[in-house]
Design an enzyme around this catalytic site. Structure first.
Site, PDB file in Angstrom:
ATOM      1  N   ILE A   1      -3.675   3.306   0.157  1.00 13.53           N
ATOM      2  CA  ILE A   1      -4.002   3.187   1.579  1.00 13.53           C
ATOM      3  C   ILE A   1      -5.479   3.490   1.818  1.00 13.53           C
ATOM      4  O   ILE A   1      -6.121   2.874   2.679  1.00 13.53           O
ATOM      5  CB  ILE A   1      -3.103   4.129   2.407  1.00 13.53           C
ATOM      6  CG1 ILE A   1      -1.674   3.563   2.453  1.00 13.53           C
ATOM      7  CG2 ILE A   1      -3.637   4.299   3.821  1.00 13.53           C
ATOM      8  CD1 ILE A   1      -0.719   4.340   3.305  1.00 13.53           C
TER       9      ILE A   1
ATOM     10  N   ALA B   1       0.832  -1.201   0.000  1.00 18.62           N
ATOM     11  CA  ALA B   1       0.000   0.000   0.000  1.00 18.62           C
ATOM     12  C   ALA B   1       0.865   1.249   0.000  1.00 18.62           C
ATOM     13  O   ALA B   1       1.865   1.343   0.719  1.00 18.62           O
ATOM     14  CB  ALA B   1      -0.921   0.017   1.223  1.00 18.62           C
ATOM     15  N   CYS B   2       0.478   2.189  -0.858  1.00 17.51           N
ATOM     16  CA  CYS B   2       1.093   3.522  -0.862  1.00 17.51           C
ATOM     17  C   CYS B   2      -0.023   4.529  -1.086  1.00 17.51           C
ATOM     18  O   CYS B   2      -1.197   4.174  -1.148  1.00 17.51           O
ATOM     19  CB  CYS B   2       2.180   3.636  -1.921  1.00 17.51           C
ATOM     20  SG  CYS B   2       1.580   3.486  -3.619  1.00 17.51           S
ATOM     21  N   ASP B   3       0.317   5.800  -1.205  1.00 21.09           N
ATOM     22  CA  ASP B   3      -0.722   6.827  -1.325  1.00 21.09           C
ATOM     23  C   ASP B   3      -1.618   6.601  -2.532  1.00 21.09           C
ATOM     24  O   ASP B   3      -2.847   6.668  -2.437  1.00 21.09           O
ATOM     25  CB  ASP B   3      -0.082   8.217  -1.407  1.00 21.09           C
ATOM     26  CG  ASP B   3       0.230   8.786  -0.034  1.00 21.09           C
ATOM     27  OD1 ASP B   3       1.251   9.487   0.097  1.00 21.09           O
ATOM     28  OD2 ASP B   3      -0.541   8.507   0.901  1.00 21.09           O
TER      29      ASP B   3
END
Length: 515
Positions: free
Chosen positions: A464, A430-432
Protein backbone atom coordinates in the site's frame (compact mmCIF):
# COMPACT_ATOMS: atom_id res chain seq x y z
CA UNK A 1 -20.18 -5.39 -38.40
CA UNK A 2 -18.61 -2.53 -40.34
CA UNK A 3 -20.54 0.13 -38.41
CA UNK A 4 -19.64 -1.53 -35.11
CA UNK A 5 -15.97 -1.70 -36.07
CA UNK A 6 -16.01 1.95 -37.11
CA UNK A 7 -17.58 2.95 -33.78
CA UNK A 8 -14.95 0.96 -31.89
CA UNK A 9 -12.17 2.60 -33.90
CA UNK A 10 -13.55 6.07 -33.20
CA UNK A 11 -13.85 5.32 -29.50
CA UNK A 12 -10.30 3.96 -29.46
CA UNK A 13 -9.03 7.05 -31.28
CA UNK A 14 -10.80 9.31 -28.78
CA UNK A 15 -9.35 7.40 -25.84
CA UNK A 16 -5.92 7.61 -27.45
CA UNK A 17 -6.17 11.38 -27.82
CA UNK A 18 -7.42 11.64 -24.23
CA UNK A 19 -4.46 9.64 -22.95
CA UNK A 20 -2.03 11.69 -25.02
CA UNK A 21 -3.58 14.91 -23.76
CA UNK A 22 -3.57 13.63 -20.19
CA UNK A 23 0.13 12.81 -20.51
CA UNK A 24 0.91 16.30 -21.81
CA UNK A 25 -1.23 17.79 -19.06
CA UNK A 26 0.60 15.65 -16.50
CA UNK A 27 3.84 17.32 -17.53
CA UNK A 28 2.50 20.87 -17.50
CA UNK A 29 -0.12 21.05 -14.73
CA UNK A 30 2.19 20.27 -11.77
CA UNK A 31 4.38 23.15 -12.97
CA UNK A 32 1.59 25.71 -13.35
CA UNK A 33 2.73 27.46 -10.10
CA UNK A 34 6.07 28.10 -11.82
CA UNK A 35 4.27 29.60 -14.83
CA UNK A 36 2.22 31.78 -12.49
CA UNK A 37 5.36 32.93 -10.66
CA UNK A 38 7.01 33.78 -13.98
CA UNK A 39 3.85 35.58 -15.13
CA UNK A 40 3.73 37.71 -11.97
CA UNK A 41 7.43 38.56 -12.24
CA UNK A 42 6.87 39.54 -15.88
CA UNK A 43 3.85 41.68 -15.00
CA UNK A 44 5.75 43.52 -12.28
CA UNK A 45 9.29 43.92 -13.57
CA UNK A 46 9.40 44.19 -17.37
CA UNK A 47 9.98 47.67 -18.78
CA UNK A 48 6.24 48.33 -19.12
CA UNK A 49 5.45 46.47 -15.87
CA UNK A 50 3.25 47.64 -13.05
CA UNK A 51 6.04 48.59 -10.65
CA UNK A 52 7.95 50.63 -13.22
CA UNK A 53 4.74 52.46 -14.13
CA UNK A 54 3.80 53.16 -10.51
CA UNK A 55 7.29 53.82 -9.13
CA UNK A 56 9.48 54.95 -12.02
CA UNK A 57 12.11 56.27 -9.65
CA UNK A 58 13.16 52.70 -8.90
CA UNK A 59 13.55 51.82 -12.58
CA UNK A 60 17.10 50.57 -12.11
CA UNK A 61 15.93 48.05 -9.50
CA UNK A 62 12.92 46.89 -11.52
CA UNK A 63 15.05 46.77 -14.65
CA UNK A 64 17.68 44.66 -12.94
CA UNK A 65 15.05 42.13 -11.86
CA UNK A 66 13.22 42.27 -15.19
CA UNK A 67 16.35 42.07 -17.31
CA UNK A 68 16.11 45.36 -19.18
CA UNK A 69 18.26 47.76 -17.12
CA UNK A 70 21.84 48.31 -18.34
CA UNK A 71 24.77 47.11 -16.25
CA UNK A 72 27.05 50.20 -16.04
CA UNK A 73 30.13 48.00 -15.73
CA UNK A 74 29.58 46.70 -19.28
CA UNK A 75 29.67 50.11 -20.97
CA UNK A 76 32.89 50.61 -22.95
CA UNK A 77 34.18 52.01 -26.23
CA UNK A 78 33.64 48.61 -27.82
CA UNK A 79 30.16 48.31 -26.27
CA UNK A 80 28.88 51.89 -25.83
CA UNK A 81 25.28 50.82 -25.20
CA UNK A 82 26.28 48.32 -22.52
CA UNK A 83 24.66 44.98 -21.71
CA UNK A 84 21.40 44.47 -19.85
CA UNK A 85 21.28 42.55 -16.59
CA UNK A 86 20.12 38.93 -17.06
CA UNK A 87 17.23 39.51 -14.64
CA UNK A 88 14.67 36.85 -13.78
CA UNK A 89 12.27 36.89 -16.73
CA UNK A 90 14.57 35.58 -19.47
CA UNK A 91 16.39 32.79 -17.59
CA UNK A 92 13.15 31.49 -16.10
CA UNK A 93 11.36 31.08 -19.42
CA UNK A 94 14.47 29.88 -21.27
CA UNK A 95 15.80 27.38 -18.74
CA UNK A 96 13.70 26.90 -15.59
CA UNK A 97 10.24 26.27 -17.07
CA UNK A 98 11.30 23.87 -19.86
CA UNK A 99 13.58 21.94 -17.48
CA UNK A 100 10.75 21.56 -14.95
CA UNK A 101 8.48 20.19 -17.70
CA UNK A 102 11.21 17.86 -18.95
CA UNK A 103 11.92 16.57 -15.45
CA UNK A 104 8.24 15.95 -14.77
CA UNK A 105 7.80 14.17 -18.11
CA UNK A 106 10.85 11.98 -17.51
CA UNK A 107 9.68 11.18 -14.00
CA UNK A 108 6.30 10.07 -15.30
CA UNK A 109 8.07 7.56 -17.56
CA UNK A 110 10.88 6.31 -15.31
CA UNK A 111 10.61 7.90 -11.88
CA UNK A 112 13.37 10.20 -10.56
CA UNK A 113 16.08 8.55 -12.67
CA UNK A 114 14.10 9.28 -15.81
CA UNK A 115 13.42 12.84 -14.67
CA UNK A 116 17.12 13.61 -14.16
CA UNK A 117 18.19 12.13 -17.51
CA UNK A 118 15.28 13.87 -19.26
CA UNK A 119 16.22 17.26 -17.82
CA UNK A 120 19.90 16.88 -18.83
CA UNK A 121 18.97 15.80 -22.35
CA UNK A 122 16.56 18.72 -22.68
CA UNK A 123 19.33 21.14 -21.75
CA UNK A 124 20.98 20.26 -25.05
CA UNK A 125 17.79 21.16 -26.92
CA UNK A 126 17.43 24.44 -25.01
CA UNK A 127 20.98 25.60 -25.68
CA UNK A 128 20.89 24.39 -29.28
CA UNK A 129 17.68 26.27 -30.03
CA UNK A 130 18.26 29.50 -28.12
CA UNK A 131 14.49 30.02 -27.73
CA UNK A 132 12.02 28.76 -25.09
CA UNK A 133 11.81 25.02 -25.77
CA UNK A 134 8.52 23.86 -24.30
CA UNK A 135 7.64 21.55 -27.16
CA UNK A 136 11.22 20.28 -27.10
CA UNK A 137 10.95 19.63 -23.36
CA UNK A 138 7.69 17.71 -23.81
CA UNK A 139 9.37 15.51 -26.40
CA UNK A 140 12.90 15.14 -25.04
CA UNK A 141 12.07 14.61 -21.35
CA UNK A 142 9.87 11.50 -21.77
CA UNK A 143 11.93 10.21 -24.71
CA UNK A 144 15.21 10.35 -22.78
CA UNK A 145 13.59 8.63 -19.77
CA UNK A 146 12.21 5.88 -22.01
CA UNK A 147 15.65 5.31 -23.55
CA UNK A 148 17.21 5.19 -20.07
CA UNK A 149 14.63 2.60 -19.03
CA UNK A 150 15.42 0.44 -22.04
CA UNK A 151 19.18 0.73 -21.45
CA UNK A 152 18.79 -0.28 -17.80
CA UNK A 153 16.80 -3.34 -18.84
CA UNK A 154 19.80 -4.63 -20.80
CA UNK A 155 21.81 -5.44 -17.67
CA UNK A 156 18.99 -5.67 -15.15
CA UNK A 157 19.92 -8.40 -12.66
CA UNK A 158 23.32 -8.99 -14.28
CA UNK A 159 25.44 -6.52 -12.29
CA UNK A 160 27.79 -8.03 -9.74
CA UNK A 161 26.96 -7.13 -6.13
CA UNK A 162 28.70 -3.98 -4.99
CA UNK A 163 28.89 -2.43 -8.45
CA UNK A 164 25.23 -1.41 -8.79
CA UNK A 165 25.73 2.25 -7.82
CA UNK A 166 28.79 2.62 -10.02
CA UNK A 167 27.05 1.18 -13.09
CA UNK A 168 23.79 3.02 -12.49
CA UNK A 169 25.39 6.44 -12.00
CA UNK A 170 27.82 6.24 -14.90
CA UNK A 171 25.30 4.70 -17.31
CA UNK A 172 22.84 7.51 -16.57
CA UNK A 173 25.55 10.17 -16.82
CA UNK A 174 27.00 8.90 -20.09
CA UNK A 175 23.59 8.40 -21.70
CA UNK A 176 22.44 11.86 -20.54
CA UNK A 177 25.56 13.40 -22.09
CA UNK A 178 24.98 11.62 -25.41
CA UNK A 179 21.30 12.60 -25.47
CA UNK A 180 22.16 16.23 -24.64
CA UNK A 181 24.56 16.27 -27.60
CA UNK A 182 21.91 14.70 -29.82
CA UNK A 183 19.44 17.30 -28.63
CA UNK A 184 21.90 20.11 -29.36
CA UNK A 185 22.85 19.03 -32.88
CA UNK A 186 19.87 17.05 -34.20
CA UNK A 187 16.66 17.66 -32.29
CA UNK A 188 16.90 21.40 -31.53
CA UNK A 189 16.87 22.47 -35.21
CA UNK A 190 13.83 20.28 -35.92
CA UNK A 191 11.87 21.57 -32.92
CA UNK A 192 12.86 25.15 -33.73
CA UNK A 193 11.55 24.73 -37.27
CA UNK A 194 8.31 23.14 -36.01
CA UNK A 195 7.78 25.89 -33.41
CA UNK A 196 8.35 28.62 -35.98
CA UNK A 197 5.88 27.03 -38.41
CA UNK A 198 3.20 26.67 -35.71
CA UNK A 199 3.76 30.27 -34.68
CA UNK A 200 3.43 31.41 -38.28
CA UNK A 201 0.20 29.45 -38.56
CA UNK A 202 -1.26 31.20 -35.52
CA UNK A 203 -0.10 34.60 -36.79
CA UNK A 204 -1.74 33.88 -40.14
CA UNK A 205 -5.04 33.09 -38.42
CA UNK A 206 -4.82 36.29 -36.38
CA UNK A 207 -3.92 38.45 -39.37
CA UNK A 208 -6.74 36.93 -41.43
CA UNK A 209 -9.23 37.44 -38.59
CA UNK A 210 -9.93 33.71 -38.44
CA UNK A 211 -8.76 32.97 -34.90
CA UNK A 212 -12.35 32.97 -33.51
CA UNK A 213 -13.00 29.91 -35.70
CA UNK A 214 -10.70 27.97 -33.37
CA UNK A 215 -13.69 27.75 -31.00
CA UNK A 216 -15.35 25.36 -33.47
CA UNK A 217 -12.63 22.86 -32.54
CA UNK A 218 -11.82 23.84 -28.96
CA UNK A 219 -15.31 23.97 -27.41
CA UNK A 220 -16.41 20.46 -28.52
CA UNK A 221 -12.95 19.16 -27.59
CA UNK A 222 -13.47 20.47 -24.06
CA UNK A 223 -16.74 18.59 -23.69
CA UNK A 224 -15.03 15.33 -24.73
CA UNK A 225 -11.91 16.02 -22.62
CA UNK A 226 -9.77 16.14 -25.76
CA UNK A 227 -8.65 19.72 -25.17
CA UNK A 228 -5.49 18.88 -23.22
CA UNK A 229 -3.71 17.72 -26.36
CA UNK A 230 -4.49 21.07 -28.03
CA UNK A 231 -3.98 23.27 -24.98
CA UNK A 232 -0.85 21.75 -23.44
CA UNK A 233 0.67 20.56 -26.70
CA UNK A 234 0.23 23.70 -28.81
CA UNK A 235 -1.47 26.69 -27.19
CA UNK A 236 0.55 26.89 -23.96
CA UNK A 237 4.02 26.54 -25.58
CA UNK A 238 3.19 29.06 -28.31
CA UNK A 239 1.49 31.37 -25.82
CA UNK A 240 4.53 31.44 -23.55
CA UNK A 241 6.78 32.24 -26.52
CA UNK A 242 4.44 35.06 -27.57
CA UNK A 243 4.29 36.37 -24.02
CA UNK A 244 8.07 36.56 -23.86
CA UNK A 245 8.17 38.65 -27.02
CA UNK A 246 5.09 40.83 -26.62
CA UNK A 247 4.40 40.62 -22.88
CA UNK A 248 1.05 38.85 -23.43
CA UNK A 249 -0.70 36.23 -25.53
CA UNK A 250 -4.28 35.76 -26.63
CA UNK A 251 -3.70 31.99 -26.87
CA UNK A 252 -3.99 31.64 -23.09
CA UNK A 253 -7.63 32.76 -23.39
CA UNK A 254 -8.83 30.47 -26.17
CA UNK A 255 -9.77 27.70 -23.75
CA UNK A 256 -9.65 29.32 -20.30
CA UNK A 257 -12.36 31.96 -20.85
CA UNK A 258 -15.11 31.17 -18.28
CA UNK A 259 -17.69 33.22 -20.18
CA UNK A 260 -19.27 30.44 -22.32
CA UNK A 261 -19.74 28.17 -19.32
CA UNK A 262 -21.19 31.02 -17.28
CA UNK A 263 -23.71 31.94 -19.99
CA UNK A 264 -24.79 28.34 -20.43
CA UNK A 265 -25.36 27.75 -16.72
CA UNK A 266 -27.24 31.04 -16.32
CA UNK A 267 -29.57 29.96 -19.14
CA UNK A 268 -30.32 26.77 -17.19
CA UNK A 269 -30.93 28.85 -14.04
CA UNK A 270 -33.77 30.68 -15.83
CA UNK A 271 -35.04 28.30 -18.50
CA UNK A 272 -33.91 24.80 -17.49
CA UNK A 273 -36.15 22.14 -15.98
CA UNK A 274 -35.89 19.71 -13.11
CA UNK A 275 -32.56 18.78 -11.59
CA UNK A 276 -30.57 20.62 -14.26
CA UNK A 277 -32.20 23.90 -13.28
CA UNK A 278 -31.92 23.22 -9.56
CA UNK A 279 -28.21 22.41 -9.75
CA UNK A 280 -27.23 25.22 -12.12
CA UNK A 281 -26.79 28.03 -9.51
CA UNK A 282 -24.27 25.98 -7.54
CA UNK A 283 -22.51 25.01 -10.75
CA UNK A 284 -22.15 28.72 -11.63
CA UNK A 285 -20.08 29.29 -8.49
CA UNK A 286 -17.89 26.24 -9.10
CA UNK A 287 -17.33 27.09 -12.77
CA UNK A 288 -16.95 30.87 -12.77
CA UNK A 289 -15.28 31.45 -9.41
CA UNK A 290 -13.59 28.09 -8.88
CA UNK A 291 -12.52 27.64 -12.50
CA UNK A 292 -13.70 24.00 -12.79
CA UNK A 293 -15.12 24.12 -16.30
CA UNK A 294 -16.04 20.43 -16.49
CA UNK A 295 -19.01 21.15 -14.23
CA UNK A 296 -20.99 22.48 -17.22
CA UNK A 297 -20.18 19.64 -19.62
CA UNK A 298 -23.14 17.41 -18.55
CA UNK A 299 -25.55 20.26 -19.32
CA UNK A 300 -24.32 20.24 -22.93
CA UNK A 301 -24.36 16.45 -23.21
CA UNK A 302 -27.95 16.38 -21.89
CA UNK A 303 -28.94 18.58 -24.85
CA UNK A 304 -26.26 18.36 -27.57
CA UNK A 305 -27.68 21.31 -29.54
CA UNK A 306 -26.24 23.54 -26.81
CA UNK A 307 -22.77 22.97 -28.28
CA UNK A 308 -23.76 25.74 -30.71
CA UNK A 309 -24.19 28.08 -27.76
CA UNK A 310 -20.74 27.52 -26.28
CA UNK A 311 -19.11 27.66 -29.74
CA UNK A 312 -20.84 30.98 -30.39
CA UNK A 313 -19.82 32.33 -27.01
CA UNK A 314 -16.25 31.11 -27.32
CA UNK A 315 -15.84 32.67 -30.77
CA UNK A 316 -17.29 35.93 -29.48
CA UNK A 317 -14.78 36.02 -26.63
CA UNK A 318 -11.87 35.36 -28.98
CA UNK A 319 -13.05 38.03 -31.42
CA UNK A 320 -13.34 40.55 -28.58
CA UNK A 321 -9.77 39.87 -27.48
CA UNK A 322 -8.56 40.16 -31.08
CA UNK A 323 -10.27 43.55 -31.47
CA UNK A 324 -8.91 44.88 -28.17
CA UNK A 325 -5.51 43.20 -28.63
CA UNK A 326 -5.79 41.79 -25.12
CA UNK A 327 -4.15 38.75 -23.57
CA UNK A 328 -2.66 37.12 -20.51
CA UNK A 329 0.99 37.07 -19.46
CA UNK A 330 0.89 33.39 -18.45
CA UNK A 331 -1.56 30.45 -18.35
CA UNK A 332 -4.52 30.88 -16.01
CA UNK A 333 -5.15 27.55 -14.33
CA UNK A 334 -7.75 26.78 -13.21
CA UNK A 335 -9.84 28.96 -15.52
CA UNK A 336 -11.32 31.01 -12.70
CA UNK A 337 -12.21 34.65 -13.25
CA UNK A 338 -9.83 35.45 -10.38
CA UNK A 339 -6.90 33.62 -12.00
CA UNK A 340 -7.63 35.24 -15.35
CA UNK A 341 -7.72 38.76 -13.94
CA UNK A 342 -4.48 38.21 -12.03
CA UNK A 343 -2.73 36.94 -15.17
CA UNK A 344 -4.15 39.69 -17.42
CA UNK A 345 -1.45 41.84 -19.01
CA UNK A 346 -1.29 45.52 -18.22
CA UNK A 347 -3.63 47.44 -20.53
CA UNK A 348 -5.64 44.31 -21.39
CA UNK A 349 -8.13 44.30 -18.53
CA UNK A 350 -10.91 46.05 -20.45
CA UNK A 351 -10.65 43.66 -23.38
CA UNK A 352 -10.48 40.57 -21.19
CA UNK A 353 -13.45 41.64 -19.06
CA UNK A 354 -15.51 42.43 -22.15
CA UNK A 355 -14.55 39.10 -23.72
CA UNK A 356 -15.93 37.29 -20.67
CA UNK A 357 -19.09 39.42 -20.59
CA UNK A 358 -19.80 39.22 -24.32
CA UNK A 359 -19.07 35.49 -24.56
CA UNK A 360 -21.37 34.83 -21.60
CA UNK A 361 -24.09 37.01 -23.16
CA UNK A 362 -23.97 35.32 -26.57
CA UNK A 363 -23.93 31.84 -25.03
CA UNK A 364 -26.85 32.78 -22.77
CA UNK A 365 -28.92 34.09 -25.68
CA UNK A 366 -28.36 31.02 -27.90
CA UNK A 367 -28.82 28.56 -25.01
CA UNK A 368 -31.99 30.30 -23.86
CA UNK A 369 -33.48 30.05 -27.36
CA UNK A 370 -32.66 26.34 -27.56
CA UNK A 371 -34.03 25.59 -24.07
CA UNK A 372 -37.25 27.55 -24.67
CA UNK A 373 -37.86 25.85 -28.01
CA UNK A 374 -37.83 22.42 -26.34
CA UNK A 375 -39.26 23.39 -22.95
CA UNK A 376 -42.63 21.62 -23.35
CA UNK A 377 -40.91 18.42 -24.44
CA UNK A 378 -38.44 18.62 -21.54
CA UNK A 379 -41.20 19.21 -19.00
CA UNK A 380 -43.15 16.22 -20.33
CA UNK A 381 -40.06 14.01 -20.12
CA UNK A 382 -39.41 15.21 -16.57
CA UNK A 383 -43.00 14.45 -15.58
CA UNK A 384 -42.68 10.95 -17.05
CA UNK A 385 -39.71 10.25 -14.78
CA UNK A 386 -36.95 10.69 -17.33
CA UNK A 387 -33.51 11.58 -15.99
CA UNK A 388 -31.39 12.49 -18.99
CA UNK A 389 -29.27 14.78 -16.85
CA UNK A 390 -28.06 11.89 -14.67
CA UNK A 391 -27.18 9.99 -17.85
CA UNK A 392 -25.27 13.03 -19.10
CA UNK A 393 -23.28 13.21 -15.85
CA UNK A 394 -22.38 9.54 -16.22
CA UNK A 395 -21.34 10.11 -19.84
CA UNK A 396 -19.17 13.08 -18.81
CA UNK A 397 -17.31 10.99 -16.24
CA UNK A 398 -16.88 8.27 -18.85
CA UNK A 399 -15.42 10.83 -21.26
CA UNK A 400 -13.02 12.05 -18.60
CA UNK A 401 -11.93 8.53 -17.76
CA UNK A 402 -11.77 9.05 -13.99
CA UNK A 403 -13.81 10.22 -11.04
CA UNK A 404 -14.43 13.92 -10.48
CA UNK A 405 -15.57 15.47 -7.21
CA UNK A 406 -17.49 18.19 -9.05
CA UNK A 407 -19.25 15.71 -11.33
CA UNK A 408 -19.96 13.33 -8.45
CA UNK A 409 -21.75 16.19 -6.72
CA UNK A 410 -23.90 16.69 -9.80
CA UNK A 411 -24.64 12.97 -9.94
CA UNK A 412 -25.88 13.09 -6.35
CA UNK A 413 -28.14 16.04 -7.12
CA UNK A 414 -29.41 14.26 -10.23
CA UNK A 415 -30.70 11.46 -8.03
CA UNK A 416 -28.73 8.72 -9.70
CA UNK A 417 -25.30 7.17 -9.37
CA UNK A 418 -23.12 7.90 -12.38
CA UNK A 419 -22.22 4.57 -13.98
CA UNK A 420 -18.47 4.09 -13.85
CA UNK A 421 -17.45 3.14 -17.37
CA UNK A 422 -13.73 3.79 -17.16
CA UNK A 423 -11.47 1.49 -19.16
CA UNK A 424 -9.37 -0.78 -16.92
CA UNK A 425 -5.95 -1.98 -18.04
CA UNK A 426 -3.89 -1.97 -14.82
CA UNK A 427 -5.13 -4.00 -11.83
CA UNK A 428 -3.18 -3.91 -8.58
CA UNK A 429 -3.50 -6.07 -5.46
CA UNK A 430 -2.27 -4.21 -2.41
CA UNK A 431 -1.50 -5.34 1.12
CA UNK A 432 0.83 -4.11 3.86
CA UNK A 433 3.96 -5.81 2.56
CA UNK A 434 3.02 -6.17 -1.10
CA UNK A 435 3.77 -9.90 -0.97
CA UNK A 436 2.06 -12.96 0.46
CA UNK A 437 -1.70 -12.49 0.42
CA UNK A 438 -1.76 -9.84 -2.32
CA UNK A 439 0.52 -11.97 -4.51
CA UNK A 440 -1.82 -14.95 -4.11
CA UNK A 441 -4.87 -12.83 -4.90
CA UNK A 442 -3.17 -11.43 -7.99
CA UNK A 443 -2.40 -14.95 -9.14
CA UNK A 444 -6.02 -16.07 -8.68
CA UNK A 445 -7.41 -13.12 -10.64
CA UNK A 446 -4.74 -13.45 -13.33
CA UNK A 447 -5.81 -17.07 -13.92
CA UNK A 448 -9.50 -16.10 -14.07
CA UNK A 449 -8.74 -13.39 -16.63
CA UNK A 450 -6.71 -15.82 -18.70
CA UNK A 451 -9.48 -18.44 -18.65
CA UNK A 452 -11.98 -15.79 -19.76
CA UNK A 453 -9.81 -15.08 -22.79
CA UNK A 454 -9.28 -11.43 -21.87
CA UNK A 455 -6.03 -9.85 -23.07
CA UNK A 456 -4.25 -6.57 -22.41
CA UNK A 457 -4.83 -6.54 -18.62
CA UNK A 458 -1.82 -6.11 -16.37
CA UNK A 459 -2.22 -7.60 -12.86
CA UNK A 460 0.44 -7.13 -10.20
CA UNK A 461 0.83 -6.86 -6.44
CA UNK A 462 2.43 -4.04 -4.43
CA UNK A 463 2.49 -2.71 -0.90
CA UNK A 464 0.00 0.00 0.00
CA UNK A 465 2.89 2.36 0.71
CA UNK A 466 3.96 2.11 -2.94
CA UNK A 467 0.56 2.80 -4.49
CA UNK A 468 0.47 5.70 -6.95
CA UNK A 469 -1.79 7.08 -9.69
CA UNK A 470 -0.96 4.25 -12.14
CA UNK A 471 -3.58 1.58 -11.23
CA UNK A 472 -7.04 1.73 -12.76
CA UNK A 473 -8.45 -0.77 -10.25
CA UNK A 474 -7.08 -1.67 -6.81
CA UNK A 475 -8.08 -4.77 -4.84
CA UNK A 476 -7.47 -4.70 -1.08
CA UNK A 477 -8.66 -6.46 2.04
CA UNK A 478 -11.67 -4.61 3.42
CA UNK A 479 -9.66 -3.45 6.44
CA UNK A 480 -7.09 -1.75 4.20
CA UNK A 481 -9.36 -0.12 1.62
CA UNK A 482 -9.47 3.30 3.32
CA UNK A 483 -5.66 3.50 3.33
CA UNK A 484 -5.56 2.51 -0.33
CA UNK A 485 -8.09 5.23 -1.21
CA UNK A 486 -5.89 7.83 0.46
CA UNK A 487 -2.92 6.77 -1.66
CA UNK A 488 -4.85 6.41 -4.96
CA UNK A 489 -8.12 8.35 -4.70
CA UNK A 490 -8.87 8.28 -8.44
CA UNK A 491 -8.67 4.51 -8.86
CA UNK A 492 -11.60 2.08 -8.69
CA UNK A 493 -11.40 0.24 -5.36
CA UNK A 494 -12.63 -3.29 -4.70
CA UNK A 495 -12.73 -4.67 -1.15
CA UNK A 496 -12.52 -8.38 -0.42
CA UNK A 497 -12.71 -10.47 2.72
CA UNK A 498 -10.50 -13.27 1.43
CA UNK A 499 -7.77 -12.81 -1.16
CA UNK A 500 -7.86 -16.49 -2.17
CA UNK A 501 -11.55 -16.91 -2.87
CA UNK A 502 -13.74 -13.84 -3.33
CA UNK A 503 -16.90 -13.50 -5.44
CA UNK A 504 -15.77 -9.96 -6.26
CA UNK A 505 -13.18 -11.45 -8.64
CA UNK A 506 -15.94 -12.74 -10.90
CA UNK A 507 -17.47 -9.26 -10.93
CA UNK A 508 -14.14 -7.79 -11.96
CA UNK A 509 -13.70 -10.37 -14.74
CA UNK A 510 -17.24 -9.70 -16.00
CA UNK A 511 -16.52 -5.97 -16.10
CA UNK A 512 -13.26 -6.53 -17.98
CA UNK A 513 -15.07 -8.73 -20.47
CA UNK A 514 -17.75 -6.10 -21.07
CA UNK A 515 -15.56 -3.02 -21.43
Amino acid sequence: MTAEATTTERKGARVGVQKFGAFLSGMVMPNIPAFIAWGLITTLFIETGWLNELFPGNGQLWGTLGGWAIDPATISDENPEGTAFPGLVGPMITYLLPLLIAYQGGKMVYDTRGGVVGAIATMGVIVGAGIPMFIGAMIMGPLAAWIMKKVDSIWDGKIRAGFEMLVNNFSAGILAMLLALAGFFAIAPVITWLTERLGEGVDALVNAGLLPLASILIEPAKILFLNNAINQGVLTPLGVAQSEEAGKSILFLLEANPGPGLGLLLAFCFFGVGVARASAPGAVIIQFLGGIHEIYFPYVLAKPALILAVIGGGATGVLTNVIFDSGLVAPASPGSIFAIMIMTAQGSHLGVILSVVFSAGVTFAIAAAILLSSRKKDLAAEAAGGNSFADAVAQTEANKGKKSDALSGLATQAGGDAVDTRVITNVVFACDAGMGSSAMGASVLRNKIKKAGIEGINVKNVSIANLDATPDLIVTHQDLTDRAKQKSPDAIHVSVENFMNSPRYDEVVARLANQ
